[in-house]
Design a protein around this motif. Structure first.
Motif, PDB file in Angstrom:
ATOM      1  N   VAL A  76       0.908  -1.280   0.058  1.00 28.68           N
ATOM      2  CA  VAL A  76       0.091   0.002   0.021  1.00 28.68           C
ATOM      3  C   VAL A  76       0.609   1.424  -0.063  1.00 28.68           C
ATOM      4  N   THR A  77       2.112   1.079   0.637  1.00 29.91           N
ATOM      5  CA  THR A  77       3.054   2.431   0.287  1.00 29.91           C
ATOM      6  C   THR A  77       2.931   3.158  -0.884  1.00 29.91           C
ATOM      7  N   LEU A  78       2.834   2.077  -1.971  1.00 33.54           N
ATOM      8  CA  LEU A  78       2.792   2.852  -3.456  1.00 33.54           C
ATOM      9  C   LEU A  78       1.413   3.243  -3.953  1.00 33.54           C
ATOM     10  N   ALA A  79       0.430   2.849  -3.117  1.00 31.35           N
ATOM     11  CA  ALA A  79      -0.918   3.239  -3.620  1.00 31.35           C
ATOM     12  C   ALA A  79      -1.020   4.571  -3.809  1.00 31.35           C
ATOM     13  N   PRO A  80      -0.664   5.548  -3.203  1.00 31.98           N
ATOM     14  CA  PRO A  80      -1.006   7.049  -3.403  1.00 31.98           C
ATOM     15  C   PRO A  80      -0.365   7.384  -4.792  1.00 31.98           C
ATOM     16  N   LEU A  81       0.643   6.601  -5.081  1.00 31.07           N
ATOM     17  CA  LEU A  81       1.342   6.980  -6.549  1.00 31.07           C
ATOM     18  C   LEU A  81       0.726   6.026  -7.616  1.00 31.07           C
ATOM     19  N   LEU A  82       0.168   4.968  -7.428  1.00 31.98           N
ATOM     20  CA  LEU A  82       0.113   4.084  -8.530  1.00 31.98           C
ATOM     21  C   LEU A  82      -1.330   3.612  -8.489  1.00 31.98           C
ATOM     22  N   GLY A  83      -2.096   3.892  -7.241  1.00 36.27           N
ATOM     23  CA  GLY A  83      -3.794   3.621  -7.340  1.00 36.27           C
ATOM     24  C   GLY A  83      -3.958   2.073  -7.018  1.00 36.27           C
ATOM     25  N   ASP A  84      -4.958   1.744  -6.429  1.00 37.05           N
ATOM     26  CA  ASP A  84      -5.214   0.552  -5.775  1.00 37.05           C
ATOM     27  C   ASP A  84      -5.723  -0.617  -6.644  1.00 37.05           C
ATOM     28  N   ARG A  85      -5.740  -0.099  -8.159  1.00 37.56           N
ATOM     29  CA  ARG A  85      -5.839  -1.102  -9.037  1.00 37.56           C
ATOM     30  C   ARG A  85      -4.647  -1.807  -9.837  1.00 37.56           C
ATOM     31  N   SER A  86      -3.577  -1.158  -9.328  1.00 37.08           N
ATOM     32  CA  SER A  86      -2.380  -1.481 -10.004  1.00 37.08           C
ATOM     33  C   SER A  86      -1.916  -2.825  -9.809  1.00 37.08           C
ATOM     34  N   MET A  87      -1.387  -3.645 -10.679  1.00 36.45           N
ATOM     35  CA  MET A  87      -1.228  -5.020 -10.347  1.00 36.45           C
ATOM     36  C   MET A  87      -0.089  -5.216  -9.125  1.00 36.45           C
ATOM     37  N   ASN A 238      -2.737   0.517 -27.019  1.00 37.23           N
ATOM     38  CA  ASN A 238      -3.376  -0.187 -27.811  1.00 37.23           C
ATOM     39  C   ASN A 238      -3.753  -1.733 -27.739  1.00 37.23           C
ATOM     40  N   MET A 239      -2.661  -2.374 -27.288  1.00 34.76           N
ATOM     41  CA  MET A 239      -2.851  -3.740 -27.004  1.00 34.76           C
ATOM     42  C   MET A 239      -4.038  -3.908 -25.806  1.00 34.76           C
ATOM     43  N   LEU A 240      -3.537  -2.992 -24.641  1.00 36.17           N
ATOM     44  CA  LEU A 240      -4.446  -3.456 -23.587  1.00 36.17           C
ATOM     45  C   LEU A 240      -5.965  -2.780 -23.723  1.00 36.17           C
ATOM     46  N   GLU A 259      -2.629   0.971 -14.341  1.00 36.54           N
ATOM     47  CA  GLU A 259      -1.585   0.116 -15.021  1.00 36.54           C
ATOM     48  C   GLU A 259      -0.743   1.043 -15.818  1.00 36.54           C
ATOM     49  N   LEU A 260      -1.328   2.154 -16.196  1.00 35.18           N
ATOM     50  CA  LEU A 260      -0.290   2.918 -17.025  1.00 35.18           C
ATOM     51  C   LEU A 260       0.517   3.751 -16.164  1.00 35.18           C
ATOM     52  N   MET A 261      -0.033   4.070 -14.782  1.00 36.23           N
ATOM     53  CA  MET A 261       0.738   4.727 -13.932  1.00 36.23           C
ATOM     54  C   MET A 261       1.744   3.907 -13.481  1.00 36.23           C
ATOM     55  N   THR A 262       1.496   2.633 -13.474  1.00 36.99           N
ATOM     56  CA  THR A 262       2.558   1.688 -12.754  1.00 36.99           C
ATOM     57  C   THR A 262       3.667   1.437 -13.746  1.00 36.99           C
ATOM     58  N   MET A 263       3.345   1.436 -15.184  1.00 36.25           N
ATOM     59  CA  MET A 263       4.357   1.168 -16.185  1.00 36.25           C
ATOM     60  C   MET A 263       5.171   2.534 -16.342  1.00 36.25           C
ATOM     61  N   LEU A 264       4.307   3.747 -16.109  1.00 34.78           N
ATOM     62  CA  LEU A 264       5.139   4.940 -16.166  1.00 34.78           C
ATOM     63  C   LEU A 264       6.233   5.022 -15.039  1.00 34.78           C
ATOM     64  N   PHE A 265       5.809   4.790 -13.746  1.00 33.48           N
ATOM     65  CA  PHE A 265       6.543   4.952 -12.766  1.00 33.48           C
ATOM     66  C   PHE A 265       7.583   3.810 -12.438  1.00 33.48           C
ATOM     67  N   ALA A 266       7.224   2.507 -12.812  1.00 32.35           N
ATOM     68  CA  ALA A 266       8.292   1.334 -12.581  1.00 32.35           C
ATOM     69  C   ALA A 266       9.265   1.351 -13.681  1.00 32.35           C
ATOM     70  N   GLY A 267       8.784   1.892 -14.698  1.00 31.61           N
ATOM     71  CA  GLY A 267       9.677   1.592 -16.005  1.00 31.61           C
ATOM     72  C   GLY A 267      10.535   2.791 -16.618  1.00 31.61           C
ATOM     73  N   HIS A 268      10.318   3.874 -15.780  1.00 34.01           N
ATOM     74  CA  HIS A 268      10.935   5.186 -16.216  1.00 34.01           C
ATOM     75  C   HIS A 268      12.354   5.466 -15.331  1.00 34.01           C
ATOM     76  N   GLU A 269      11.911   5.735 -14.097  1.00 38.48           N
ATOM     77  CA  GLU A 269      13.184   6.199 -13.069  1.00 38.48           C
ATOM     78  C   GLU A 269      14.181   4.700 -13.205  1.00 38.48           C
TER      79      GLU A 269
END
Ligand code: HEM
Length: 465
Positions: A76-87, A238-240, A259-269
């Motif tokens: 949950v620490t990451l929920a404020p950033l990613l939302g609670d429907r992030s994988m 498009n795939m999603l 999921e878009l937020m998750t990819m953006l934050f998990a995949g960028h930094e």
């Protein structure tokens, strides 16, 4: 039965030490307590960290052995950033559903489609830097990885049919990441009591405001894309939008946004940090640099990206970069389904077990002289997935692993073939927490000293315009 060793320092000090100097905290505890211990961090029952490959295999193969689960709700620490429907926040069948729907977009075979985005982002970013100027490598790499994630994953491009979302999303994400970058500011995620919204002059209020702006942009993009489907677009979103589970259900807008937020934050930094480290290690040792230049030779990266991806020495350099200071120091937690014995210690449901990637990568029985950057160790020996695991393993293994590895190699190849650079500081760069990752302190200051390839320089000039 014996109880798990734990540090004697008070809980508050353990938390402060972990937030302020994470790798030292890990090392000190390992020196005093061994490969498996409990720390009083984050959770009322604390966290159990292990760097024993056999125990890591035991907890990370939970799907096969049926003794552990990978609970999402504890992240949950990451929920404020990613939302609670992030994988990352989901467990069990819901987690599997999201993985199944998103995995095809990150499959190794799709990587070729991201080649152009990666190479043009790299040439644009380095092509803009005047020769002789000192720049921060991490900042340049962040620009590149941001462009890549926006074009590859979101399908947004700078000239996207008059759509300026690309330009508007970039600074918001950068601001949000910067807000959480320092050990002090990231405490707001670790201590929910600090999450007080006193308007835009309070740090948390500013963070929420930025998130709202980003949500608006993401929902607008999703709505546009649903209203105007374009099968010719070759991007992850498009795939999603199209993908369906066994019951024929697609992801909802809220799920897509998270999921878009998750990819953006998990995949960028993460990828930018790994690239900044790699640039440092390559330019810190003339022999390593020369070996890479030799190996790259005259390979036409644009025409033959898969050859670059398979180069043995470049692969060894990337692996060693991710070994010595792994960007993610820990995996996500796993918990036992029933009370059981773990390395001779009793554990019970609710106990949170994590593989300490950092300590595993410095386990002296696997990596002698572990503090020395030595790519040859990856040429001399094959490591098991539980000895070398910068991307974790098992049911939560990094979704973007193939993209991150492909991107690292292509960015480094384009940089090495196109420009020469030197480090601007002679003192060794040391690791420092940045948000939830372990990055190079100071971001690796460097300067471009020359142009290596006229062909590459020409295309950089064309891209920069
Ligand atoms: C060098 C770059 C990267 C590193 C070192 C890294 C590392 C990791 C690690 C260690 C985990 C946890 C694995 C576990 O608990 O077993 C993880 C999870 C994850 N990563 Fe990455 N990652 C990187 C890049 C990326 C990229 C490019 C993306 C996506 C576009 C991405 C998306 C994710 C997601 C969505 C998860 C959560 C998976 C789940 O909960 O099922 N990562 N990553």
């Amino acid at each position: 039965m014996a109880t798990l060793p734990q540090p004697t320092t008070p809980t508050l000090l353990q938390n402060i030490h972990w937030i302020a100097r994470p790798h030292e905290f890990l090392e000190r505890n390992a020196a005093e307590l061994g490969t498996t211990f409990r720390v009083n961090i984050a959770n009322p029952k604390g966290l159990i960290w292990t760097s024993d490959p056999a125990l890591i295999q035991e907890i990370l193969t939970q799907d096969e052995n049926g003794r552990y689960t990978a609970p999402g709700e504890v992240n949950v620490t990451l929920a404020p950033l990613l939302g609670d429907r992030s994988m990352i926040m989901l467990s069990g069948s819901e987690h599997r559903r999201h993985r199944k729907l998103t995995m095809p977009a990150f499959h190794g075979e799709r990587m070729r489609a991201y080649t152009e985005a990666i190479l043009s982002a790299t040439r644009k970013a380095f092509g803009r830097i005047p020769s002789g100027d000192i720049f921060m490598t991490r900042a340049v790499m962040q620009e590149i990885t941001m462009d890549v994630i926006l074009t590859a994953v979101f399908g947004l491009q700078a000239d996207d049919r008059g759509n300026d979302r690309f330009a508007r999303i970039k600074p918001i994400v950068t601001n949000m990441l910067d807000m959480l970058a320092s050990p002090l500011s990231v405490s707001v995620l670790f201590f929910p009591i600090l999450q007080q919204d006193w308007g835009t002059w309070s740090p948390w209020g500013r963070f929420l405001e930025q998130r709202k702006q980003l949500d608006t942009l993401l929902f607008a993009e999703i709505a546009d894309r649903r209203a105007n489907p374009d099968p010719s677009r070759n991007d992850v979103l498009n795939m999603l939008l199209d993908t369906r589970d066994e019951d024929g259900e697609t992801l909802t807008d809220d799920e897509l946004r998270d999921e878009l937020m998750t990819m953006l934050f998990a995949g960028h930094e993460t990828t930018a940090t790994a690239l900044a480290w790699a640039t440092y290690w390559i330019h810190n040792d003339r022999q390593i640099y020369a070996n890479l230049i030799d190996e790259l030779g005259m390979i036409d990266i644009d025409a033959d990206p898969m050859t670059v991806f398979r180069l043995p020495y470049l692969t060894a350099v990337c692996n060693e970069t991710l070994r010595i200071y792994p960007v993610a120091m820990l995996t996500f937690p796993r918990t036992p389904i029933e009370p059981l014995e773990f390395g001779g210690y009793p554990i019970a449901p609710g106990d949170l077990l994590m593989a300490s990637i950092y300590l595993l990568h410095h386990n002296p029985t696997i990596y002698p002289d572990s503090k020395t950057f030595n790519p040859d160790r990856f040429l001399d020996r094959q490591y098991s997935p539980f000895e070398f695991m910068p991307f974790g393993a098992g049911s939560r293994r990094c979704l973007g692993m193939a993209l991150a590895q492909f991107e690292m190699k292509l960015v480094l190849a384009a940089l090495l073939q196109g420009w020469t650079l030197e480090l601007a500081e002679k003192t060794p760069v040391v690791p420092q927490r940045r948000g939830v990752t372990l990055g190079p302190k100071g971001g690796v200051l460097a300067k471009l000293t020359g142009v290596r390839s006229a062909r590459v320089q020409q295309s950089a000039a064309a891209i920069v315009g």
